[in-house]
Design an enzyme around this catalytic site. Structure first.
Site, PDB file in Angstrom:
ATOM      1  CG  ASP A 110      -1.797   1.178   1.356  1.00 35.06           C
ATOM      2  OD1 ASP A 110      -1.534   2.184   0.667  1.00 35.06           O
ATOM      3  OD2 ASP A 110      -2.778   1.115   2.128  1.00 35.06           O
ATOM      4  CG  ASN A 125     -13.998  16.340 -14.227  1.00 28.04           C
ATOM      5  OD1 ASN A 125     -14.834  16.945 -14.902  1.00 28.04           O
ATOM      6  ND2 ASN A 125     -13.858  15.029 -14.248  1.00 28.04           N
ATOM      7  CE1 TYR A 128      -7.835  10.685 -10.070  1.00 34.92           C
ATOM      8  CE2 TYR A 128      -8.509  12.243 -11.773  1.00 34.92           C
ATOM      9  CZ  TYR A 128      -7.894  11.065 -11.408  1.00 34.92           C
ATOM     10  OH  TYR A 128      -7.328  10.247 -12.376  1.00 34.92           O
ATOM     11  CE  LYS A 157      -4.330  11.119 -10.719  1.00 36.44           C
ATOM     12  NZ  LYS A 157      -3.273  10.099 -10.717  1.00 36.44           N
TER      13      LYS A 157
HETATM   14  P1  NAD Z   1      -7.722   1.384 -11.704  1.00 43.34           P
HETATM   15  O1  NAD Z   1      -8.616   1.741 -10.584  1.00 43.34           O
HETATM   16  O2  NAD Z   1      -8.200   0.431 -12.743  1.00 43.34           O
HETATM   17  O3  NAD Z   1      -6.325   0.832 -11.135  1.00 43.34           O
HETATM   18  C1  NAD Z   1      -5.640   1.479 -10.099  1.00 43.34           C
HETATM   19  C2  NAD Z   1      -4.807   0.475  -9.348  1.00 43.34           C
HETATM   20  O4  NAD Z   1      -4.165   1.166  -8.263  1.00 43.34           O
HETATM   21  C3  NAD Z   1      -5.650  -0.641  -8.710  1.00 43.34           C
HETATM   22  O5  NAD Z   1      -5.088  -1.899  -9.019  1.00 43.34           O
HETATM   23  C4  NAD Z   1      -5.593  -0.340  -7.231  1.00 43.34           C
HETATM   24  O6  NAD Z   1      -5.679  -1.478  -6.405  1.00 43.34           O
HETATM   25  C5  NAD Z   1      -4.236   0.359  -7.119  1.00 43.34           C
HETATM   26  N1  NAD Z   1      -4.145   1.145  -5.880  1.00 43.34           N
HETATM   27  C6  NAD Z   1      -5.081   1.967  -5.355  1.00 43.34           C
HETATM   28  N2  NAD Z   1      -4.656   2.451  -4.177  1.00 43.34           N
HETATM   29  C7  NAD Z   1      -3.428   1.934  -3.950  1.00 43.34           C
HETATM   30  C8  NAD Z   1      -2.505   2.053  -2.902  1.00 43.34           C
HETATM   31  N3  NAD Z   1      -2.758   2.788  -1.817  1.00 43.34           N
HETATM   32  N4  NAD Z   1      -1.329   1.372  -2.969  1.00 43.34           N
HETATM   33  C9  NAD Z   1      -1.065   0.595  -4.054  1.00 43.34           C
HETATM   34  N5  NAD Z   1      -1.917   0.445  -5.085  1.00 43.34           N
HETATM   35  C10 NAD Z   1      -3.093   1.107  -5.036  1.00 43.34           C
HETATM   36  O7  NAD Z   1      -7.301   2.783 -12.369  1.00 43.34           O
HETATM   37  P2  NAD Z   1      -6.711   3.114 -13.820  1.00 43.34           P
HETATM   38  O8  NAD Z   1      -7.805   3.652 -14.648  1.00 43.34           O
HETATM   39  O9  NAD Z   1      -5.884   2.011 -14.332  1.00 43.34           O
HETATM   40  O10 NAD Z   1      -5.775   4.365 -13.421  1.00 43.34           O
HETATM   41  C11 NAD Z   1      -4.373   4.279 -13.232  1.00 43.34           C
HETATM   42  C12 NAD Z   1      -3.822   5.687 -13.053  1.00 43.34           C
HETATM   43  O11 NAD Z   1      -4.172   6.494 -14.160  1.00 43.34           O
HETATM   44  C13 NAD Z   1      -4.393   6.391 -11.808  1.00 43.34           C
HETATM   45  O12 NAD Z   1      -3.368   7.191 -11.231  1.00 43.34           O
HETATM   46  C14 NAD Z   1      -5.474   7.280 -12.405  1.00 43.34           C
HETATM   47  O13 NAD Z   1      -5.739   8.389 -11.591  1.00 43.34           O
HETATM   48  C15 NAD Z   1      -4.841   7.670 -13.723  1.00 43.34           C
HETATM   49  N6  NAD Z   1      -5.788   8.124 -14.747  1.00 43.34           N
HETATM   50  C16 NAD Z   1      -6.703   7.260 -15.303  1.00 43.34           C
HETATM   51  C17 NAD Z   1      -7.552   7.726 -16.304  1.00 43.34           C
HETATM   52  C18 NAD Z   1      -8.545   6.834 -16.996  1.00 43.34           C
HETATM   53  O14 NAD Z   1      -9.228   7.291 -17.911  1.00 43.34           O
HETATM   54  N7  NAD Z   1      -8.667   5.575 -16.639  1.00 43.34           N
HETATM   55  C19 NAD Z   1      -7.499   9.070 -16.693  1.00 43.34           C
HETATM   56  C20 NAD Z   1      -6.582   9.905 -16.093  1.00 43.34           C
HETATM   57  C21 NAD Z   1      -5.724   9.424 -15.138  1.00 43.34           C
END
Ligand code: NAD
Length: 449
Positions: A262, A349, A355, A359
């Site tokens: 974590d 947003n 968030y 970011k």
């Molecule tokens: P997701 O929720 O599918 O995956 C995130 C992963 O992070 C999960 O496996 C979760 O268990 C892990 N996680 C959460 N808290 C944690 C912690 N404290 N310690 C370790 N692991 C932890 O999300 P995603 O869509 O794959 O997003 C990945 C990154 O991209 C994130 O930083 C998200 O903010 C960013 N992001 C995503 C999008 C999108 O469109 N999906 C857009 C902009 C930014």
């Protein structure tokens, strides 16, 4: 690469059907292009490249791009246009852009690439030149919005003191002039003056490197692990203990190791350091802070738990971990740190004050830490994804989700691999002259700057 587990793109599916295509044509509906993405062994571009301009870079550019098929001005299926705009020193000379691009732009084929090279405006030391060079941003971003059929346009600012052989710019050009940058458009990347050594293989530039990817159990993180591994790295896949099964699957798939971690735990840095020390005597070369969460609520309704958890995971943890890993020497000199921001951190947003703050803070962190880390030849950069097809975006209500997908120059959501390829570009040893940069992976989303 892993199939993306996003919500089905019903609009694209409808337009691909015979009645859908007919209706779309009648109503003039925009049709998303199927983007050309990287496949090993395929040429980087779908057609030849036309090089133009009269600045200091054009001759070394021709040498650098000698393995790309060269085009004549009359080719009508161009794969790319590359223009050296460093010769533009005043406002009048901006006309050179018009003269080169106006006749050529209509000859671009599908998934084409436009790259303009300029001189970093702040480093010109001349008022006229600074103005003209800054103007290139508006040109490039507008071209990106005009291109059709999956075309992208970018601006690369090159330091006036850059090595004359352009070796420091090569990794950036190779990324932008390839199918790896399919969902990157309208971006500005500044490359510093240092030269680079080309990797033994551009297909496996991370051979022998050890990379850490947080949040690797699923979504974007799982694909980052796959792409870094494809490029030759051993990947330590980290995620929260509850993600155990999915995390092991990712680690097995990429031949890496899994680490229950974590990132917000008080002893997270020590756990990591111990893991690296025990298994990788050569230390860590690449850190990707991908773990992230959303806890959306309008500010008026937001409890402090939502606020604190999002800031804690998305911003405080990457900052604390990088500092600790550098201080302990776990992250090697010459290492790479890559953070994950979001277009919500650029545009803000509704429902995401927590968030958006986290970011935007990530962008601040990249800018603030870059000069200090440069003393150890460590680079730090961030990707700012837009709408990417994942479980996170599948959870967005339908109408908002559709708007998120369509409101971009490429008229579609991106794939997790698009974010991962951009991260792999930053991670390359040949990207040593690229630091403090934020690259949006958003198909030139209309949201944000
Ligand atoms: P997701 O929720 O599918 O995956 C995130 C992963 O992070 C999960 O496996 C979760 O268990 C892990 N996680 C959460 N808290 C944690 C912690 N404290 N310690 C370790 N692991 C932890 O999300 P995603 O869509 O794959 O997003 C990945 C990154 O991209 C994130 O930083 C998200 O903010 C960013 N992001 C995503 C999008 C999108 O469109 N999906 C857009 C902009 C930014």
């Amino acid at each position: 690469m892993a199939a993306t587990k996003g919500a089905p793109d019903l609009y694209s599916q409808f337009l691909s059907s015979a009645p859908g295509a007919f209706l779309a044509k009648q109503a003039g509906l925009p049709k998303p292009e199927t983007l050309r993405r990287y496949q090993p062994g395929e040429p980087p571009l779908a057609g030849p490249v036309l090089i133009g301009g009269s600045g200091r870079l054009v001759e070394p550019l021709r040498v650098l791009l000698s393995d790309y098929p060269a085009a004549s001005p009359h080719d009508d299926k161009l794969g790319g246009l590359v223009f050296d705009a460093t010769g533009i020193e005043n406002i009048e000379q901006l006309e050179q852009l018009y003269q080169f691009f106006q006749p050529a732009v209509r000859n671009l084929g599908p998934s084409s690439r436009v790259v303009v090279l300029g001189t970093t405006p702040e480093e010109t030391g001349d008022i006229e030149e600074h103005i003209a060079q800054r103007a290139l941003e508006g040109f490039t971003r507008s071209v990106g919005k005009e291109l059709r059929r999956g075309g992208t346009a970018q601006l690369v600012y090159v330091s006036p003191d850059a090595a004359p052989d352009l070796s420091g710019v090569e990794s950036t050009l190779r990324f932008l002039l390839s199918a790896k940058s399919a969902f990157v458009s309208g971006q500005v990347i500044a490359v510093g003056k240092d030269g680079s050594t080309a990797p033994a293989s551009w297909d496996r530039p991370l051979e022998g490197k050890v990379a850490l990817v947080t949040g690797a159990a699923r979504g974007i993180g799982a694909t980052i692990a796959e792409v870094l591994s494809r490029d030759g790295a051993h990947v330590i896949c980290a995620d929260i203990p509850a993600a155990g099964e999915a995390l092991s699957q990712t680690a097995n798939k990429v031949g890496g190791t899994s680490l229950a971690l974590d990132v917000t735990a008080p002893d997270a840095a020590e756990v990591l350091e111990k893991h690296v020390k025990e298994r990788h005597s050569g230390g860590l070369d690449i850190v990707v802070h991908n773990a992230g969460i959303t806890r959306d609520k309008l500010l008026a309704n937001m409890d402090d738990g939502r606020w604190n958890s999002v800031i804690g995971v998305n911003l405080a943890a990457p900052h604390r971990l990088t500092t600790a890993l550098v201080k302990s020497g776990t992250l090697n000199d010459g290492g790479r740190v890559i953070d994950v921001s979001s277009i919500a951190g650029i545009a803000g947003n509704r429902g995401q004050t927590n968030y958006g703050t986290s970011k935007a803070g990530v962008i601040g962190l990249v800018h603030a830490e870059a000069p200090e880390l440069a003393k150890k030849d460590i680079t730090i950069n961030a990707v700012a994804p837009g709408f990417i097809e994942t479980a996170m975006t599948a959870a967005i209500p339908f109408a908002t989700r559709e708007a998120g997908r369509r409101m971009s120059s490429l008229l579609q959501g991106g794939q997790t691999v698009d974010v991962a390829e951009t991260i792999a570009y930053f991670a390359s040893p040949a990207s040593n002259a690229v630091t403090g940069q934020i690259v949006r992976v958003c198909g030139q989303s209309l949201i944000g700057a």
